[in-house]
Design a protein around this motif. Structure first.
Motif, PDB file in Angstrom:
ATOM      1  N   ASN A 132      13.188   4.147   4.007  1.00 48.45           N
ATOM      2  CA  ASN A 132      12.827   3.149   5.025  1.00 48.45           C
ATOM      3  C   ASN A 132      13.065   3.695   6.429  1.00 48.45           C
ATOM      4  O   ASN A 132      14.201   3.799   6.883  1.00 48.45           O
ATOM      5  N   THR A 148       6.263  -1.686   9.193  1.00 49.99           N
ATOM      6  CA  THR A 148       5.523  -2.257   8.073  1.00 49.99           C
ATOM      7  C   THR A 148       6.504  -2.542   6.944  1.00 49.99           C
ATOM      8  O   THR A 148       7.659  -2.101   6.969  1.00 49.99           O
ATOM      9  N   VAL A 149       6.050  -3.265   5.941  1.00 48.57           N
ATOM     10  CA  VAL A 149       6.895  -3.583   4.793  1.00 48.57           C
ATOM     11  C   VAL A 149       7.080  -2.332   3.939  1.00 48.57           C
ATOM     12  O   VAL A 149       6.120  -1.602   3.664  1.00 48.57           O
ATOM     13  N   SER A 151       8.199  -1.074   0.223  1.00 47.45           N
ATOM     14  CA  SER A 151       8.365  -1.628  -1.124  1.00 47.45           C
ATOM     15  C   SER A 151       8.564  -0.530  -2.176  1.00 47.45           C
ATOM     16  O   SER A 151       8.483  -0.812  -3.376  1.00 47.45           O
ATOM     17  N   TYR A 155      13.644  -0.148  -2.762  1.00 46.38           N
ATOM     18  CA  TYR A 155      13.053  -1.430  -2.363  1.00 46.38           C
ATOM     19  C   TYR A 155      12.128  -1.992  -3.441  1.00 46.38           C
ATOM     20  O   TYR A 155      11.699  -3.139  -3.341  1.00 46.38           O
ATOM     21  N   ARG A 159      15.523  -6.249  -2.415  1.00 47.66           N
ATOM     22  CA  ARG A 159      14.962  -6.344  -1.065  1.00 47.66           C
ATOM     23  C   ARG A 159      15.889  -5.740  -0.009  1.00 47.66           C
ATOM     24  O   ARG A 159      15.438  -5.415   1.091  1.00 47.66           O
ATOM     25  N   GLU A 201      15.942 -12.292   6.345  1.00 46.09           N
ATOM     26  CA  GLU A 201      14.721 -12.548   5.593  1.00 46.09           C
ATOM     27  C   GLU A 201      13.870 -13.626   6.249  1.00 46.09           C
ATOM     28  O   GLU A 201      12.637 -13.565   6.203  1.00 46.09           O
ATOM     29  N   LEU A 204      11.970 -11.810   8.925  1.00 47.06           N
ATOM     30  CA  LEU A 204      10.954 -10.923   8.368  1.00 47.06           C
ATOM     31  C   LEU A 204       9.796 -11.715   7.766  1.00 47.06           C
ATOM     32  O   LEU A 204       8.627 -11.353   7.928  1.00 47.06           O
ATOM     33  N   ARG A 205      10.132 -12.785   7.095  1.00 43.70           N
ATOM     34  CA  ARG A 205       9.086 -13.599   6.463  1.00 43.70           C
ATOM     35  C   ARG A 205       8.195 -14.252   7.502  1.00 43.70           C
ATOM     36  O   ARG A 205       6.976 -14.365   7.314  1.00 43.70           O
ATOM     37  N   TYR A 211       5.522  -9.441   4.420  1.00 40.72           N
ATOM     38  CA  TYR A 211       6.860  -9.579   3.841  1.00 40.72           C
ATOM     39  C   TYR A 211       6.934 -10.762   2.886  1.00 40.72           C
ATOM     40  O   TYR A 211       7.642 -10.720   1.880  1.00 40.72           O
ATOM     41  N   TYR A 214       5.756  -9.573  -0.332  1.00 45.37           N
ATOM     42  CA  TYR A 214       6.756  -8.673  -0.904  1.00 45.37           C
ATOM     43  C   TYR A 214       7.877  -9.461  -1.576  1.00 45.37           C
ATOM     44  O   TYR A 214       8.353  -9.091  -2.656  1.00 45.37           O
TER      45      TYR A 214
END
Length: 227
Positions: A132, A148-149, A151, A155, A159, A201, A204-205, A211, A214
């Motif tokens: 990351n 960017t996300v 994953s 990850y 999370r 979170e 981010l959401r 996200y 994700y």
């Protein structure tokens, strides 16, 4: 991306002095092998990780050298300071417990387990840093760095793998230093990290595209099938 090497070295020197004072002043002695071993493992791993970042991801290293930013969430600035205070109070508690007052009596083999656990936590930190490039110490959406996300790697399973590593770091330190009270007080540190993860979170959401999707794919924050 240019990293200020003098600043990096200065930060390590200051952090080392703070750690050393927090450990050995309350202990009342320099003759504490566990305290020295903690410094060797912590700073050895941290310096090695910083050199790796300097070579392969200087942008992330520069980001992590910054503690506060104008676009950092206001609640996180307060939360960050509170966590730092609690962390160093925790460091002070353990030498008081294990060395000065001898409240705790821990077998050597458990201290060895603590050292191994601490090293494993740093390996998980490394895996997370490697995966990351947006692993900022601040809760902020890094539009300036094109965030960017992520994953992949750890990850894919949880999370917040860096926070998951803290679940090993905290008991590892307490066991290595031989402090049962440190192990108990470490629950407060873990609880604060968990709370920050929930608040992070939400940001981010709401603000990082993708996200939300994700979160539906990776359902656990720290430990698969638990939380």
């Amino acid at each position: 991306m240019t990293v200020n090497i003098r600043m990096l070295i200065g930060q390590f020197v200051i952090l080392f002095l703070v750690f050393a004072l927090a450990l050995f002043l309350p202990a009342g002695t320099l003759a504490w092998p566990a305290g020295w071993l903690l410094l060797i493992i912590f700073f050895g791993c941290a310096i090695a990780l910083s050199f790796w970042l300097l070579k392969y991801n200087p942008g992330l290293l520069k980001e992590r050298m910054t503690m506060f930013s104008a676009d950092q969430k206001s609640w996180d600035k307060i939360f960050f300071v509170l966590m730092e205070v609690c962390f160093f109070a925790w460091l002070v508690l353990m030498p008081l417990d294990a060395v000065r007052f001898h409240w705790s009596h821990m077998p050597v083999w458990l201290q060895v387990v603590g050292a191994i656990t601490l090293i494993i936590s740093f390996f998980l930190f490394f895996l997370t840093f490697r995966e990351n490039s947006y692993l900022s110490p601040m809760v902020r959406i890094q539009k300036d760095r094109g965030q960017t996300v992520v994953s992949t790697g750890p990850y894919h399973y949880v999370r917040h793998p860096m926070y998951a590593a803290i679940l090993l770091f905290v008991p590892g330190v307490a066991l290595l230093l031989g402090s049962w009270y440190g192990l108990l007080a470490g629950l407060l540190i873990v609880g604060m990290v968990a709370r920050r993860a929930v608040l992070e979170e939400r940001t981010l959401r709401a603000e990082l595209p993708g996200y939300d999707a994700y979160m539906t794919q990776v359902k656990y924050r720290f430990v698969p099938h638990i939380w």
